[in-house]
Design an enzyme around this catalytic site. Structure first.
Site, PDB file in Angstrom:
ATOM      1  N   GLY A 166      -5.924   6.974  -1.332  1.00  9.65           N
ATOM      2  CA  GLY A 166      -6.144   5.866  -0.395  1.00  9.65           C
ATOM      3  C   GLY A 166      -6.376   6.354   1.023  1.00  9.65           C
ATOM      4  O   GLY A 166      -5.789   7.333   1.456  1.00  9.65           O
ATOM      5  N   ARG A 224      -4.955   1.018   7.328  1.00  6.19           N
ATOM      6  CA  ARG A 224      -4.071   0.143   8.107  1.00  6.19           C
ATOM      7  C   ARG A 224      -2.949   0.890   8.836  1.00  6.19           C
ATOM      8  O   ARG A 224      -2.240   0.311   9.658  1.00  6.19           O
ATOM      9  CB  ARG A 224      -3.477  -0.948   7.201  1.00  6.19           C
ATOM     10  CG  ARG A 224      -4.458  -2.086   6.985  1.00  6.19           C
ATOM     11  CD  ARG A 224      -3.935  -3.079   5.972  1.00  6.19           C
ATOM     12  NE  ARG A 224      -4.069  -2.583   4.604  1.00  6.19           N
ATOM     13  CZ  ARG A 224      -3.482  -3.147   3.546  1.00  6.19           C
ATOM     14  NH1 ARG A 224      -2.705  -4.190   3.698  1.00  6.19           N
ATOM     15  NH2 ARG A 224      -3.673  -2.646   2.333  1.00  6.19           N
ATOM     16  N   GLN A 265     -10.777  12.911  -5.365  1.00  9.90           N
ATOM     17  CA  GLN A 265     -11.554  11.706  -5.652  1.00  9.90           C
ATOM     18  C   GLN A 265     -12.305  11.379  -4.361  1.00  9.90           C
ATOM     19  O   GLN A 265     -11.760  10.770  -3.452  1.00  9.90           O
ATOM     20  CB  GLN A 265     -10.623  10.545  -6.051  1.00  9.90           C
ATOM     21  CG  GLN A 265     -11.397   9.323  -6.513  1.00  9.90           C
ATOM     22  CD  GLN A 265     -10.530   8.074  -6.604  1.00  9.90           C
ATOM     23  OE1 GLN A 265      -9.485   7.973  -5.975  1.00  9.90           O
ATOM     24  NE2 GLN A 265     -10.997   7.112  -7.398  1.00  9.90           N
ATOM     25  N   GLY A 310       1.397   7.919  -4.270  1.00 13.32           N
ATOM     26  CA  GLY A 310       1.854   8.689  -3.112  1.00 13.32           C
ATOM     27  C   GLY A 310       2.407   7.832  -1.996  1.00 13.32           C
ATOM     28  O   GLY A 310       3.141   8.332  -1.134  1.00 13.32           O
ATOM     29  N   GLU A 313      -5.393  -9.186 -11.735  1.00 13.33           N
ATOM     30  CA  GLU A 313      -5.251  -8.972 -10.292  1.00 13.33           C
ATOM     31  C   GLU A 313      -5.210 -10.312  -9.576  1.00 13.33           C
ATOM     32  O   GLU A 313      -5.845 -11.281 -10.003  1.00 13.33           O
ATOM     33  CB  GLU A 313      -6.423  -8.128  -9.772  1.00 13.33           C
ATOM     34  CG  GLU A 313      -6.401  -6.703 -10.264  1.00 13.33           C
ATOM     35  CD  GLU A 313      -5.092  -5.998  -9.961  1.00 13.33           C
ATOM     36  OE1 GLU A 313      -4.736  -5.882  -8.772  1.00 13.33           O
ATOM     37  OE2 GLU A 313      -4.401  -5.576 -10.903  1.00 13.33           O
ATOM     38  N   ASN A 350       1.569   0.292   3.402  1.00 14.01           N
ATOM     39  CA  ASN A 350       0.183   0.135   3.843  1.00 14.01           C
ATOM     40  C   ASN A 350       0.057   0.228   5.359  1.00 14.01           C
ATOM     41  O   ASN A 350      -0.987   0.597   5.874  1.00 14.01           O
ATOM     42  CB  ASN A 350      -0.387  -1.195   3.359  1.00 14.01           C
ATOM     43  CG  ASN A 350      -0.529  -1.226   1.851  1.00 14.01           C
ATOM     44  OD1 ASN A 350      -1.086  -0.297   1.262  1.00 14.01           O
ATOM     45  ND2 ASN A 350       0.005  -2.236   1.216  1.00 14.01           N
TER      46      ASN A 350
HETATM   47  C1  UD1 Z   1      -2.624  -2.101  -7.656  1.00 15.82           C
HETATM   48  C2  UD1 Z   1      -2.697  -2.717  -9.044  1.00 15.82           C
HETATM   49  C3  UD1 Z   1      -1.920  -4.038  -9.039  1.00 15.82           C
HETATM   50  C4  UD1 Z   1      -0.506  -3.798  -8.598  1.00 15.82           C
HETATM   51  C5  UD1 Z   1      -0.473  -3.105  -7.262  1.00 15.82           C
HETATM   52  C6  UD1 Z   1       0.935  -2.689  -6.921  1.00 15.82           C
HETATM   53  C7  UD1 Z   1      -4.851  -2.003  -9.930  1.00 15.82           C
HETATM   54  C8  UD1 Z   1      -6.242  -2.434 -10.225  1.00 15.82           C
HETATM   55  N1  UD1 Z   1      -4.075  -2.941  -9.393  1.00 15.82           N
HETATM   56  O1  UD1 Z   1      -3.295  -2.996  -6.783  1.00 15.82           O
HETATM   57  O2  UD1 Z   1      -1.929  -4.611 -10.336  1.00 15.82           O
HETATM   58  O3  UD1 Z   1       0.202  -5.027  -8.537  1.00 15.82           O
HETATM   59  O4  UD1 Z   1      -1.266  -1.907  -7.292  1.00 15.82           O
HETATM   60  O5  UD1 Z   1       0.966  -2.194  -5.617  1.00 15.82           O
HETATM   61  O6  UD1 Z   1      -4.474  -0.892 -10.226  1.00 15.82           O
HETATM   62  N2  UD1 Z   1      -5.989   4.660  -5.370  1.00 15.82           N
HETATM   63  C9  UD1 Z   1      -6.662   5.851  -5.547  1.00 15.82           C
HETATM   64  N3  UD1 Z   1      -7.992   5.825  -5.829  1.00 15.82           N
HETATM   65  C10 UD1 Z   1      -8.687   4.655  -5.969  1.00 15.82           C
HETATM   66  C11 UD1 Z   1      -7.985   3.448  -5.779  1.00 15.82           C
HETATM   67  C12 UD1 Z   1      -6.637   3.475  -5.489  1.00 15.82           C
HETATM   68  O7  UD1 Z   1      -6.075   6.916  -5.436  1.00 15.82           O
HETATM   69  O8  UD1 Z   1      -9.878   4.722  -6.237  1.00 15.82           O
HETATM   70  C13 UD1 Z   1      -4.559   4.683  -5.053  1.00 15.82           C
HETATM   71  C14 UD1 Z   1      -4.316   4.149  -3.652  1.00 15.82           C
HETATM   72  O9  UD1 Z   1      -4.207   5.244  -2.738  1.00 15.82           O
HETATM   73  C15 UD1 Z   1      -3.001   3.448  -3.771  1.00 15.82           C
HETATM   74  C16 UD1 Z   1      -2.920   3.033  -5.238  1.00 15.82           C
HETATM   75  O10 UD1 Z   1      -3.888   3.804  -5.911  1.00 15.82           O
HETATM   76  O11 UD1 Z   1      -1.919   4.326  -3.535  1.00 15.82           O
HETATM   77  C17 UD1 Z   1      -3.134   1.548  -5.435  1.00 15.82           C
HETATM   78  O12 UD1 Z   1      -4.460   1.219  -5.078  1.00 15.82           O
HETATM   79  P1  UD1 Z   1      -4.820  -0.151  -4.418  1.00 15.82           P
HETATM   80  O13 UD1 Z   1      -6.294  -0.210  -4.308  1.00 15.82           O
HETATM   81  O14 UD1 Z   1      -4.005  -0.347  -3.204  1.00 15.82           O
HETATM   82  O15 UD1 Z   1      -4.378  -1.178  -5.535  1.00 15.82           O
HETATM   83  P2  UD1 Z   1      -3.791  -2.597  -5.298  1.00 15.82           P
HETATM   84  O16 UD1 Z   1      -4.880  -3.527  -4.947  1.00 15.82           O
HETATM   85  O17 UD1 Z   1      -2.615  -2.516  -4.421  1.00 15.82           O
HETATM   86 CA    CA Z   2      -1.746  -1.286  -2.649  1.00 18.61          CA
END
Ligand code: UD1
Ligand code: CA
Length: 456
Positions: free
Chosen positions: A12, A16, A74, A102, A153, A226
């Site tokens: 991520g 923010r 990534q 993380g 979601e 966040n």
């Molecule tokens: C995700 C979950 C959601 C859950 C929530 C809990 C999915 C689709 N949804 O949503 O069901 O309730 O977490 O907090 O998984 N990340 C990567 N690479 C990416 C995308 C994300 O490393 O391509 C990491 C981000 O750094 C972060 C985590 O994965 O630490 C969660 O990603 P984020 O996009 O914030 O998912 P949420 O929308 O919060």
């Molecule tokens: Ca999140």
């Protein structure tokens, strides 16, 4: 046949946070967020740990360079499922994969162990938690009988689904091979056009798998960071938990909300800690130690029955038993004080040993010194240890008495039982048992008149 791999998602951007520092390097209780996650992970004794990194990744890798971690980049964030898919080849030699984040720092290994237990005979187990305000999270959709059907979601959920209070924490355990198979079938047909890791749940159910769940012990344990507001909230939660643990183990904290520990504190019985204390690194407090208000203790050991008075700063020092330090004292690294030493206000000590019963009570600087037993160092005494290029030692024998406002120009030695007259500048060794004075003699001039201002 149960080799565990741990996959930590940390790609991520952390937009923010509004920071030049990658989010997972922001400190909580003095350590990077990611360090907390890796600590919980290592307690599960995994065969392999893999971290998916993105923006600022080199900096993150640098901080954890000494650890055995598989790093997977990534470059573009295409969703949690995409991140996991990229990392699975690095975990080819494990049977099960536990997915952590993380930026979810307070996850506890006890909870993860419960989840792993649920996954013992299920190819997929999800950690969930019930939130009174589940806005924004993925919801756990179950059949009337309570079986998990899928995760939806928030932004893709119907009105009815948004009423569900049980949410997906994102943390899950899956059989590696089956997870790879499900991920291969995940599409991008959602409102964000991302590859959602959460979609593997519905695919597993379609394959006839009963998806297991475990519940987190508290919402904070699975809360993500966040922004800096959330970071501060988790810091307070973590500090409260540490304070409660210390109090239960027998330490009195005058106010647990005004006590911060960034590291490890080992405390004996009946230790008392007053208000506004910061403890960093590795600190040991012996039995019945009392710490006064507004102190900072970093990497130090304080002997039993010693008292640290208000507003003292102690770093890298060892203090013996029954000592009295402060108020307003500063002990710097490599200071070693024996038993019953008294260090008073506005005294700074650096890289010095002080023998038992010695007193340095007011306004002194002592650096690079070896001070014997029962020595009295008078107010305003300075060791002149630095010539602009080198540090030199001062040695003071047992029972010496250093008069107030003395400068000891190092290298110099004061013998045992010697007395130094107040106001002396000592540039040569002072012999034992004698009085040494270096100030000029006092004179009185009779008939001298003080100048007067012209009248008028
Ligand atoms: C995700 C979950 C959601 C859950 C929530 C809990 C999915 C689709 N949804 O949503 O069901 O309730 O977490 O907090 O998984 N990340 C990567 N690479 C990416 C995308 C994300 O490393 O391509 C990491 C981000 O750094 C972060 C985590 O994965 O630490 C969660 O990603 P984020 O996009 O914030 O998912 P949420 O929308 O919060
Ligand atoms: Ca999140």
């Amino acid at each position: 046949m149960n080799r565990l791999g741990i996959l930590v998602l940390a790609a991520g951007q952390g937009t923010r946070m509004r920071s030049a520092l990658p989010k997972v390097l922001h400190p909580l209780a003095g350590r990077p967020l990611l360090a907390h996650v890796l600590e919980a992970a290592s307690q599960l004794q995994p065969r392999r740990v893999c971290v998916v990194y993105g923006h600022g990744g080199e900096q993150v890798r640098g901080v954890f360079a000494s650890r055995a971690i598989e790093w997977v980049e990534q470059a573009e964030q295409r969703g949690t499922g995409h991140a996991v898919g990229l990392a699975l080849p690095a975990l080819a030699d494990v049977d099960r994969v536990l997915i952590l984040y993380g930026d979810v720092p307070l996850i506890e290994s006890a909870t993860l162990n419960r989840l792993l237990q649920e996954a013992a005979d299920a190819p997929l187990a999800v950690l969930t938690v019930v939130l009174s305000d589940p806005t924004g999270y993925g919801r756990m959709v179950r059949t009337p009988a309570g079986r998990v059907c899928r995760i939806v979601e928030h932004r893709d959920a119907s009105e009815a689904e948004r009423e569900i209070e049980e949410i997906n924490t994102g943390i899950l355990v899956a059989d590696r091979e089956r997870l790879a198979g499900w991920l291969g079938r995940v599409g991008r047909g959602n409102s964000q056009g991302e590859v959602y890791l959460t979609d593997v749940v519905a695919l597993a159910v379609a394959d006839g798998v009963e998806v297991a769940t475990a519940q987190a012990a508290s919402p904070e344990e699975v809360a993500g960071v966040n922004d800096r507001v959330q970071l501060a909230a988790l810091e307070r939660h973590f500090q409260r938990r540490q304070a409660e643990h210390l109090m239960r183990s027998g330490v009195t904290l005058a106010d647990p909300t005004r006590f911060d520990l960034r590291g490890q504190l080992r405390a004996g019985r009946d230790v008392f800690i007053d208000l506004n204390i910061l403890i960093e690194g590795e600190v040991t407090l012996g039995d019945r130690v009392r710490v006064g208000p507004n102190c900072v203790l970093r990497d130090c050991t304080i002997g039993a029955d010693s008292e640290i008075l208000a507003s003292s700063v102690i770093e890298g020092a060892r203090v013996g038993r029954q000592a009295r330090i402060g108020p307003f004292a500063r002990l710097r690294p490599e200071t070693e004080l024996a038993e019953q030493v008294h260090i008073g206000n506005f005294v700074e000590i650096k890289k010095s040993q002080v023998g038992s019963g010695s007193k340095i009570n007011h306004l002194s600087y002592v650096g690079d010194a070896l001070i014997g037993k029962d020595v009295n160092v008078g107010a305003g005494t300075i060791t002149c240890n630095y010539d602009g290029a080198n540090k030199h030692r001062t040695v003071i024998g047992d029972r010496a008495f250093i008069g107030s406002d003395t400068q000891l120009v190092a290298p110099v030695e004061v013998g045992a039982n010697a007395t130094i007259g107040a106001g002396s500048t000592i540039t040569r060794d002072a012999p034992p048992d004698q009085l040494t004075v270096s100030r000029s003699r006092q004179r009185s001039l009779s008939g001298w008149r003080r100048p007067e201002k012209p009248k008028g």
